[in-house]
Scaffold this motif. Structure first.
Motif, PDB file in Angstrom:
ATOM      1  N   ALA A  24       0.809  -1.150  -0.180  1.00 37.84           N
ATOM      2  CA  ALA A  24      -0.049  -0.046  -0.001  1.00 37.84           C
ATOM      3  C   ALA A  24       0.857   1.255  -0.056  1.00 37.84           C
ATOM      4  CB  ALA A  24      -0.931   0.025   1.196  1.00 37.84           C
ATOM      5  N   ARG A  27       1.724   5.896   4.456  1.00 39.05           N
ATOM      6  CA  ARG A  27       0.462   6.786   5.396  1.00 39.05           C
ATOM      7  C   ARG A  27       0.959   6.865   6.531  1.00 39.05           C
ATOM      8  NH1 ARG A  27      -4.825   7.088   3.011  1.00 39.05           N
ATOM      9  NH2 ARG A  27      -4.683   5.539   1.304  1.00 39.05           N
ATOM     10  N   VAL A  30      -3.806   5.235   9.508  1.00 36.02           N
ATOM     11  CA  VAL A  30      -5.070   4.641   8.743  1.00 36.02           C
ATOM     12  C   VAL A  30      -6.306   5.283   9.835  1.00 36.02           C
ATOM     13  CG1 VAL A  30      -6.389   2.900   8.053  1.00 36.02           C
ATOM     14  CG2 VAL A  30      -3.893   2.949   7.611  1.00 36.02           C
ATOM     15  N   GLU A  34     -11.260   4.600   6.786  1.00 34.52           N
ATOM     16  CA  GLU A  34     -10.711   5.078   5.616  1.00 34.52           C
ATOM     17  C   GLU A  34     -10.279   3.775   4.797  1.00 34.52           C
ATOM     18  OE1 GLU A  34      -6.517   7.379   4.547  1.00 34.52           O
ATOM     19  OE2 GLU A  34      -6.976   7.169   6.468  1.00 34.52           O
ATOM     20  N   ARG A  35     -10.653   3.967   3.549  1.00 34.77           N
ATOM     21  CA  ARG A  35     -10.268   2.906   2.764  1.00 34.77           C
ATOM     22  C   ARG A  35      -8.894   3.144   1.872  1.00 34.77           C
ATOM     23  NH1 ARG A  35     -13.407  -1.369   1.030  1.00 34.77           N
ATOM     24  NH2 ARG A  35     -12.545  -1.234  -0.970  1.00 34.77           N
ATOM     25  N   PHE A  36      -8.042   1.981   1.481  1.00 28.30           N
ATOM     26  CA  PHE A  36      -6.913   2.217   0.732  1.00 28.30           C
ATOM     27  C   PHE A  36      -6.802   0.965  -0.174  1.00 28.30           C
ATOM     28  CE2 PHE A  36      -5.652   0.521   4.845  1.00 28.30           C
ATOM     29  CZ  PHE A  36      -4.947  -0.520   4.614  1.00 28.30           C
ATOM     30  N   ASP A  37      -5.818   1.358  -1.301  1.00 26.26           N
ATOM     31  CA  ASP A  37      -5.708   0.316  -2.462  1.00 26.26           C
ATOM     32  C   ASP A  37      -4.407  -0.441  -2.024  1.00 26.26           C
ATOM     33  OD1 ASP A  37      -7.788   1.231  -3.636  1.00 26.26           O
ATOM     34  OD2 ASP A  37      -6.371   2.803  -4.915  1.00 26.26           O
ATOM     35  N   ILE A  38      -4.466  -1.706  -2.426  1.00 22.83           N
ATOM     36  CA  ILE A  38      -3.516  -2.726  -2.251  1.00 22.83           C
ATOM     37  C   ILE A  38      -2.938  -3.067  -3.355  1.00 22.83           C
ATOM     38  CG2 ILE A  38      -2.775  -5.020  -1.636  1.00 22.83           C
ATOM     39  CD1 ILE A  38      -3.073  -3.373   0.799  1.00 22.83           C
ATOM     40  N   GLU A  54      -6.489 -10.030   7.342  1.00 24.15           N
ATOM     41  CA  GLU A  54      -7.432  -8.948   7.435  1.00 24.15           C
ATOM     42  C   GLU A  54      -8.248  -9.201   8.589  1.00 24.15           C
ATOM     43  OE1 GLU A  54     -10.709  -6.057   5.257  1.00 24.15           O
ATOM     44  OE2 GLU A  54     -10.262  -7.900   4.364  1.00 24.15           O
ATOM     45  N   GLY A  91     -12.362  -7.225   2.501  1.00 25.71           N
ATOM     46  CA  GLY A  91     -12.173  -6.034   2.153  1.00 25.71           C
ATOM     47  C   GLY A  91     -12.625  -4.773   2.624  1.00 25.71           C
ATOM     48  N   TYR A  94      -9.751  -2.114   2.628  1.00 30.45           N
ATOM     49  CA  TYR A  94      -8.926  -1.720   1.465  1.00 30.45           C
ATOM     50  C   TYR A  94      -9.654  -2.582   0.041  1.00 30.45           C
ATOM     51  CZ  TYR A  94      -7.203  -6.271   2.907  1.00 30.45           C
ATOM     52  OH  TYR A  94      -7.088  -7.580   3.377  1.00 30.45           O
ATOM     53  N   SER A  95      -9.171  -2.072  -1.051  1.00 30.48           N
ATOM     54  CA  SER A  95      -9.176  -3.110  -2.358  1.00 30.48           C
ATOM     55  C   SER A  95      -8.194  -3.283  -2.912  1.00 30.48           C
ATOM     56  CB  SER A  95     -10.139  -2.072  -2.970  1.00 30.48           C
ATOM     57  OG  SER A  95      -9.487  -1.116  -3.499  1.00 30.48           O
TER      58      SER A  95
END
Length: 105
Positions: A24, A27, A30, A34-38, A54, A91, A94-95
């Motif tokens: 990722a 940051r 987190v 809050e979502r973030f991309d993997i 997860e 997920g 994150y996505s």
């Protein structure tokens, strides 16, 4: 074994060929919700596998086996990513991006 002089600002990382690193962006923290991309990064040119753990991020329910989620990541020789998930989280934080980046050994 290859030996290199590195400055203290660089950290050497040893990765086995055929590994997927689920990375990722940088940051400071987190925040809740809050979502973030993997981004899957494959080390080597062939097929690869990796896993991503997860949990809900806020309770001790991860101690219960049925409250953990594992995402199995696989990349075939053509660079196509498949993700198989088991567990309740799926997920939420994150996505997992479909674009696969490769690093040469």
């Amino acid at each position: 074994v290859e030996v290199r002089d590195l400055p203290l600002s660089k950290v050497p990382v040893f990765v086995r060929t055929g590994t997927i690193l689920p990375l990722a962006g940088v940051r400071q923290c987190v925040r809740d919700g809050e979502r973030f991309d993997i981004h899957p990064v494959v080390y080597g040119s062939g097929p690869a596998e990796g896993a991503l753990y997860e949990d809900d991020g806020g309770t001790f329910s991860y101690l219960e086996a049925d409250q953990r989620t594992w995402h199995k990541l696989s990349v075939d020789g053509a660079g196509r990513l498949s993700v198989t998930s088991s567990g309740p989280c799926r997920g939420a934080m994150y996505s997992i991006r479909e674009e696969v980046r490769r690093l040469a050994p």
